[in-house]
Design a protein around this motif. Structure first.
Motif, mmCIF file in Angstrom:
data_model
loop_
_atom_site.group_PDB
_atom_site.id
_atom_site.type_symbol
_atom_site.label_atom_id
_atom_site.label_comp_id
_atom_site.label_asym_id
_atom_site.label_seq_id
_atom_site.Cartn_x
_atom_site.Cartn_y
_atom_site.Cartn_z
ATOM 1 N N GLU A 1 -40.201 -12.950 -58.993
ATOM 2 C CA GLU A 1 -41.002 -14.165 -58.792
ATOM 3 C C GLU A 1 -40.825 -14.710 -57.375
ATOM 4 O OE1 GLU A 1 -40.676 -16.661 -62.249
ATOM 5 O OE2 GLU A 1 -41.901 -15.225 -63.363
ATOM 6 N N ARG A 2 -39.662 -14.496 -56.806
ATOM 7 C CA ARG A 2 -39.507 -14.834 -55.375
ATOM 8 C C ARG A 2 -40.426 -13.961 -54.526
ATOM 9 N NH1 ARG A 2 -33.453 -14.457 -53.519
ATOM 10 N NH2 ARG A 2 -34.376 -14.349 -51.436
ATOM 11 N N LEU B 1 -43.242 -12.589 -55.403
ATOM 12 C CA LEU B 1 -44.632 -13.012 -55.597
ATOM 13 C C LEU B 1 -44.984 -14.228 -54.760
ATOM 14 C CD1 LEU B 1 -45.813 -12.953 -59.316
ATOM 15 C CD2 LEU B 1 -46.683 -11.657 -57.377
ATOM 16 N N ALA B 2 -43.998 -15.082 -54.494
ATOM 17 C CA ALA B 2 -44.260 -16.266 -53.669
ATOM 18 C C ALA B 2 -44.575 -15.875 -52.233
ATOM 19 C CB ALA B 2 -43.062 -17.205 -53.715
ATOM 20 N N SER B 3 -44.081 -14.711 -51.801
ATOM 21 C CA SER B 3 -44.318 -14.265 -50.422
ATOM 22 C C SER B 3 -45.542 -13.382 -50.303
ATOM 23 C CB SER B 3 -43.118 -13.463 -49.900
ATOM 24 O OG SER B 3 -41.978 -14.257 -49.856
ATOM 25 N N LEU B 4 -45.725 -12.500 -51.259
ATOM 26 C CA LEU B 4 -46.778 -11.488 -51.129
ATOM 27 C C LEU B 4 -47.259 -11.084 -52.514
ATOM 28 C CD1 LEU B 4 -48.127 -9.576 -48.930
ATOM 29 C CD2 LEU B 4 -46.510 -7.864 -49.726
ATOM 30 N N PHE B 5 -48.560 -11.092 -52.679
ATOM 31 C CA PHE B 5 -49.128 -10.665 -53.955
ATOM 32 C C PHE B 5 -49.222 -9.145 -53.960
ATOM 33 C CE2 PHE B 5 -52.665 -9.530 -56.705
ATOM 34 C CZ PHE B 5 -52.286 -10.168 -57.875
#
Lengths: 144, 421
Positions: free
Chosen positions: B268-269, B271-275
């Motif tokens: 989840e960390r 995902l916060a930076s890059l999808f």
């Protein structure tokens, strides 16, 4: 000179937004949405609107919601937008009508444009984080 | 870096310096401005070169410089539009000047490969090797041949680079060739040496060190060395704390170790930076492993939606994930077969084999996995797939042989694969 990276380290076209909802004191919250600028502008054009603050705010309020179990929505107060490379960052403040854990969230930006749109929402509360994913056709989802 | 690229950076720096000087001269007591981020500098440079390109319809170097900036931003933000801009600018640059224009073709090749247009990339690389021969051009052509499964050509090209294998632009590609030929230890030694060299270099970007750490960690993971993989990933994250690919890789390692809740935090960390659909797939596995089937299904559904419109060539990792979840089996089989017509490489054969296995075509699946294994690539996943196909065919001896091979290469990787099914 080419940088020492393998060239095939790869990109694929994806349609997505990322939203962070951060719980503040006294049921306040801050919302930041990152959207690819060209996709956002395409969504606005479809509504016959331009990229003005009021048009963007109106679009977000129509597609993003936080609602408590009684159906009361949190009002989204526009704070501004700023470009960040190919991305536009949109910022809102809000006051929640109920604790964050009781709220439901919907993030429906750009689903009217792209069948492969995936919107990621990450809710940051004092003790934990919750991630929610929205694809076309999804309704509001509880934070819990 | 081209000279005009440097000019753009200098323009930013000089503006900052002059602003600071004026404020100081006026006696304004303000804290020193924070240095601009790499992204801010890049965006300023893009604006600078966009203006130059607008003013000069004949400028080849400016178009290549602007394209390189778009390509860098595409890599950082995953923007499809930036990739297309980079490709178009590279073509425009080359059309305007096909002599003494050293940046246009490498840029075009980079933009094409990032879009998986390997055939066109090879055409451009052959041209580059002809008009501007160099070790980098040879290594680039070799890398493309590896992607296309043209192993005889790739072997010849990389064999010719043995002496220059430690050149920064050659080493990562050479290491990849070594790994695909089953020479993982040599690949690891080369990457470690390159990282050490980069660390001692002048102002080596943290992102470059983190990239080496990711590759070194992945090699260790694929060879069953959890300790080395863990050390490499964490070292990379110390330099680039929110690097999405490192976070996802460490999350996969934690999953292989049965520490799925840590996988969720890391994923989840990331995902916060890059999808990245690969991260969605990893999170789907992790939620399933901790017993949250609803959340797992939500991530699997999102993965399927995200990749559903991916045109042309497709990401094999995503396809394997969907096959393992029984999603889009017929579609993936058709796309894998199409892909295999032009890319007869190890992982093209593996994906086609696995899609055939999932659709019940076991004999054809075995033929395909045998082709995947023919290079001797040390990858536990290949042997695991071979074992499952043999098992389904009732070939117990082959199944045991392949399971033993998979475990001997990486008990860790087998543990992850088994834990996600």
């Amino acid at each position: 000179m080419l940088r020492p990276f393998l060239l095939a380290a790869l990109l694929h076209p994806l349609h997505t937004t990322h939203t962070t909802i951060t719980q503040g004191p006294a049921n306040g919250c801050a919302i930041e949405i990152r959207a690819f600028t060209d996709d956002l502008q395409a969504a606005l054009r479809r509504r016959g609107a331009g990229p003005s603050d009021s048009s963007v705010a109106q679009y977000v309020r129509a597609t993003v919601s936080l609602v408590d179990p009684q159906g009361r929505p949190a009002a989204l107060q526009w704070l501004g937008q700023s470009p960040d490379g190919d991305v536009t960052r949109l910022r809102f403040a809000c006051v929640l009508p109920a604790p964050m854990e009781a709220m439901s969230v919907r993030q429906g930006m750009q689903v009217e444009l792209y069948a492969d749109q995936v919107n990621v929402v990450q809710v940051r509360m004092a003790q934990r984080r919750v991630s929610l994913l929205f694809t076309p056709g999804d309704m509001a989802k509880p934070v819990r | 870096m081209s000279s005009s690229w440097r000019l753009g950076v200098l323009a930013v720096a000089s503006v900052l310096l002059s602003t600071t000087a004026v404020l100081a001269a006026r006696g304004v007591d303000r804290p020193s401005p924070a240095p601009p981020s790499d992204a801010a500098v890049r965006d300023t440079d893009i604006a600078f070169f966009e203006a130059r390109v607008q003013r000069d319809p004949y400028g080849a170097r400016d178009r290549a410089a602007l394209g390189a900036l778009y390509l860098a931003r595409a890599r950082a933000q995953g923007s499809e539009a930036d990739l297309e801009r980079a490709e178009a600018l590279a073509r425009e640059s080359w059309e305007r000047r096909d002599k003494r224009n050293p940046d246009a073709l490498p840029l075009l090749i980079g933009a094409l490969m990032a879009q998986h247009k390997f055939g066109e990339a090879r055409t451009a690389a052959v041209t580059l090797d002809r008009v501007d021969p160099s070790t980098v051009a040879t290594a680039t052509l070799g890398e493309i041949d590896l992607e296309l499964g043209r192993y005889t050509e790739a072997d010849s090209l990389f064999a010719s680079l043995s002496v220059q294998r430690t050149a920064p632009a050659v080493a990562p590609r050479y290491a990849r060739w070594l790994e695909l030929n089953g020479r993982s230890a040599e690949a690891r030694d080369l990457l470690n040496a390159m990282r050490t060299s980069a660390l001692g270099g002048y102002r080596t970007p943290a992102s470059q060190l983190a990239w080496y750490d990711l590759r070194i960690g992945d090699l260790a993971y694929r060879n069953g060395r959890a300790d080395l993989a863990d050390a490499a990933y964490r070292r990379g994250l110390a330099a680039q704390p929110e690097d999405a690919r490192l976070l996802t890789a460490l999350g996969q390692l934690r999953g292989a170790q049965g520490r799925w809740r840590e996988t969720i935090v890391l994923g989840e960390r990331a995902l916060a930076s890059l999808f990245d659909p690969a991260t969605l797939g990893l999170l789907s596995h992790a939620y399933l492993a901790i017993g949250d089937s609803a959340k797992s299904a939500e991530y699997a559904q999102a993965t399927e939606v995200a990749v559903s419109r991916s045109p042309g060539a497709f990401h094999r990792g995503w396809a394997l994930f969907l096959l393992d979840r029984g999603r889009q089996v017929d579609t993936i089989l058709a796309r894998a077969r199409t892909d295999l017509r032009t890319r007869k490489d190890v992982y093209g054969y593996d994906l086609t084999a696995w899609a055939l296995y999932r659709s019940g075509h076991l004999r054809d699946a075995m033929t395909m996995i045998d082709s995947a294994l023919a290079r001797g690539t040390r990858d536990a996943t290949l042997h695991y797939h071979a074992a499952r196909i043999a098992e389904a065919l009732g070939d117990g001896a082959r199944q045991r042989l392949e399971d033993d091979s998979a475990l001997a290469i990486s008990r860790l990787a087998v543990s992850f694969i088994a834990g996600t099914r």
